[in-house]
Design an enzyme around this catalytic site. Structure first.
Site, PDB file in Angstrom:
ATOM      1  N   LYS A  91      44.517  47.237  46.894  1.00 49.79           N
ATOM      2  CA  LYS A  91      45.139  46.384  47.896  1.00 49.79           C
ATOM      3  C   LYS A  91      46.634  46.196  47.656  1.00 49.79           C
ATOM      4  CE  LYS A  91      42.763  42.767  47.325  1.00 49.79           C
ATOM      5  NZ  LYS A  91      43.080  41.727  46.568  1.00 49.79           N
ATOM      6  N   ARG A 141      40.459  34.554  51.009  1.00 49.62           N
ATOM      7  CA  ARG A 141      39.494  35.037  50.027  1.00 49.62           C
ATOM      8  C   ARG A 141      38.092  34.522  50.330  1.00 49.62           C
ATOM      9  NH1 ARG A 141      42.711  37.243  46.049  1.00 49.62           N
ATOM     10  NH2 ARG A 141      41.728  37.417  44.029  1.00 49.62           N
ATOM     11  N   ARG A 180      42.841  48.748  33.179  1.00 48.72           N
ATOM     12  CA  ARG A 180      44.143  48.398  33.761  1.00 48.72           C
ATOM     13  C   ARG A 180      45.022  47.634  32.763  1.00 48.72           C
ATOM     14  NH1 ARG A 180      44.539  45.354  39.550  1.00 48.72           N
ATOM     15  NH2 ARG A 180      43.739  43.525  38.456  1.00 48.72           N
ATOM     16  N   ARG A 183      45.802  41.754  31.627  1.00 46.09           N
ATOM     17  CA  ARG A 183      45.697  40.442  32.254  1.00 46.09           C
ATOM     18  C   ARG A 183      44.470  39.733  31.702  1.00 46.09           C
ATOM     19  NH1 ARG A 183      46.243  41.200  38.709  1.00 46.09           N
ATOM     20  NH2 ARG A 183      44.564  39.686  38.561  1.00 46.09           N
ATOM     21  N   ARG A 227      34.030  37.865  37.638  1.00 49.86           N
ATOM     22  CA  ARG A 227      35.026  37.832  38.693  1.00 49.86           C
ATOM     23  C   ARG A 227      34.552  38.641  39.906  1.00 49.86           C
ATOM     24  NH1 ARG A 227      40.195  40.974  37.425  1.00 49.86           N
ATOM     25  NH2 ARG A 227      41.555  40.456  39.144  1.00 49.86           N
TER      26      ARG A 227
HETATM   27  P1  AMP Z   1      44.612  38.602  42.298  1.00 43.03           P
HETATM   28  O1  AMP Z   1      45.918  39.035  41.715  1.00 43.03           O
HETATM   29  O2  AMP Z   1      44.613  38.682  43.821  1.00 43.03           O
HETATM   30  O3  AMP Z   1      43.429  39.287  41.694  1.00 43.03           O
HETATM   31  O4  AMP Z   1      44.463  37.035  41.982  1.00 43.03           O
HETATM   32  C1  AMP Z   1      44.412  36.567  40.661  1.00 43.03           C
HETATM   33  C2  AMP Z   1      43.727  35.215  40.614  1.00 43.03           C
HETATM   34  O5  AMP Z   1      44.475  34.263  41.403  1.00 43.03           O
HETATM   35  C3  AMP Z   1      42.331  35.186  41.220  1.00 43.03           C
HETATM   36  O6  AMP Z   1      41.351  35.609  40.309  1.00 43.03           O
HETATM   37  C4  AMP Z   1      42.186  33.712  41.567  1.00 43.03           C
HETATM   38  O7  AMP Z   1      41.959  32.925  40.414  1.00 43.03           O
HETATM   39  C5  AMP Z   1      43.585  33.372  42.068  1.00 43.03           C
HETATM   40  N1  AMP Z   1      43.682  33.600  43.527  1.00 43.03           N
HETATM   41  C6  AMP Z   1      44.439  34.539  44.172  1.00 43.03           C
HETATM   42  N2  AMP Z   1      44.306  34.438  45.505  1.00 43.03           N
HETATM   43  C7  AMP Z   1      43.439  33.417  45.735  1.00 43.03           C
HETATM   44  C8  AMP Z   1      42.886  32.837  46.905  1.00 43.03           C
HETATM   45  N3  AMP Z   1      43.199  33.298  48.138  1.00 43.03           N
HETATM   46  N4  AMP Z   1      42.034  31.790  46.760  1.00 43.03           N
HETATM   47  C9  AMP Z   1      41.721  31.315  45.548  1.00 43.03           C
HETATM   48  N5  AMP Z   1      42.185  31.841  44.400  1.00 43.03           N
HETATM   49  C10 AMP Z   1      43.047  32.876  44.469  1.00 43.03           C
END
Ligand code: AMP
Length: 219
Positions: free
Chosen positions: A14, A89, A128, A161, A172
């Protein structure tokens, strides 16, 4: 105004696709995960609230997430549209987004679901590594750095990460794929969903996404 939502499990590609798409459409790329990581790094009130959820690989509660997104989408550079990556999400966030856009006479023009089987996502995420300085992304086998443990671009050390550690990945994925399927359904019902095969070569994925947002393809 064109509002495009990119959907996909963690590791679906993405982020990579969103950057290119935003450049092509001349609108900002807004990634909720990046906004949260910046907030954590800067120690802002939102960052302090979000940190523990992120480390456990859980979604940050909607109240915090929506507040952060509203602030970002209210910035002048987002007035002509945006490519959203990582938001919405879950179904509740999708509804809040629809309502917020409707207040400005806008809507989600296209939601693109980048689809990759769950076992492939686990494989991608567990290898990653990202650079500490700027978040440049590497993969142990698919895209290794020239010097082990160092970023090709800026020489900073590569780190994993916290939410890419193997035991966090499974939790997750399970949590996120369930709410993701609700969001996909939401946009399918709205008639704006395009599904793209995310396990095909990266250039083919890019082409399929660009085709989905060509004028005339948008809702
Ligand atoms: P990502 O980089 O998109 O994988 O996001 C990393 C972390 O940020 C996720 O595992 C969530 O803890 C938090 N996060 C990102 N976007 C959202 C969202 N739209 N709603 C809730 N938590 C989010």
């Amino acid at each position: 105004m064109s509002v495009i939502v990119l959907l996909g499990g963690p590791g679906a590609g993405k982020g990579t696709q969103a950057v290119g798409l935003a450049e092509r459409l001349h609108v900002p790329h807004v990634a909720s995960g990046d906004l949260f990581r910046a907030a954590v790094r800067d120690g802002t009130p939102i960052g302090l609230e979000a940190k523990a959820y992120m480390e456990r690989g859980e979604l940050v509660p909607d109240a915090i997430t929506v507040r952060m997104l509203q602030a970002r989408l209210g910035q002048p550079d987002a007035a002509d549209g945006v490519v959203l990556d990582g938001f919405p999400r879950d179904r509740a966030q999708a509804k809040v987004l629809d309502e917020g856009l409707a207040e400005h006479g806008a809507r989600v023009d296209r939601a693109i679901s980048i689809e990759v089987p769950a076992d492939e996502l686990v494989r991608r995420l567990s290898g990653r590594w990202v650079c500490a300085e700027a978040g440049h992304v590497y993969h142990e086998t698919a895209h290794p750095p020239r010097d082990a443990g160092r970023c090709d671009e800026d020489g900073s050390p590569l780190i994993q990460r916290a939410d890419d550690k193997p035991d966090t990945i499974q939790a997750r994925l399970a949590l996120q794929l369930t709410s993701l399927s609700e969001v996909i359904e939401h946009y399918e019902t709205a008639g704006v969903l395009t599904r793209v095969d995310g396990s095909s070569p990266i250039d083919d994925v890019t082409e399929a996404i660009h085709a989905a947002v060509r004028p005339g393809s948008l809702a």
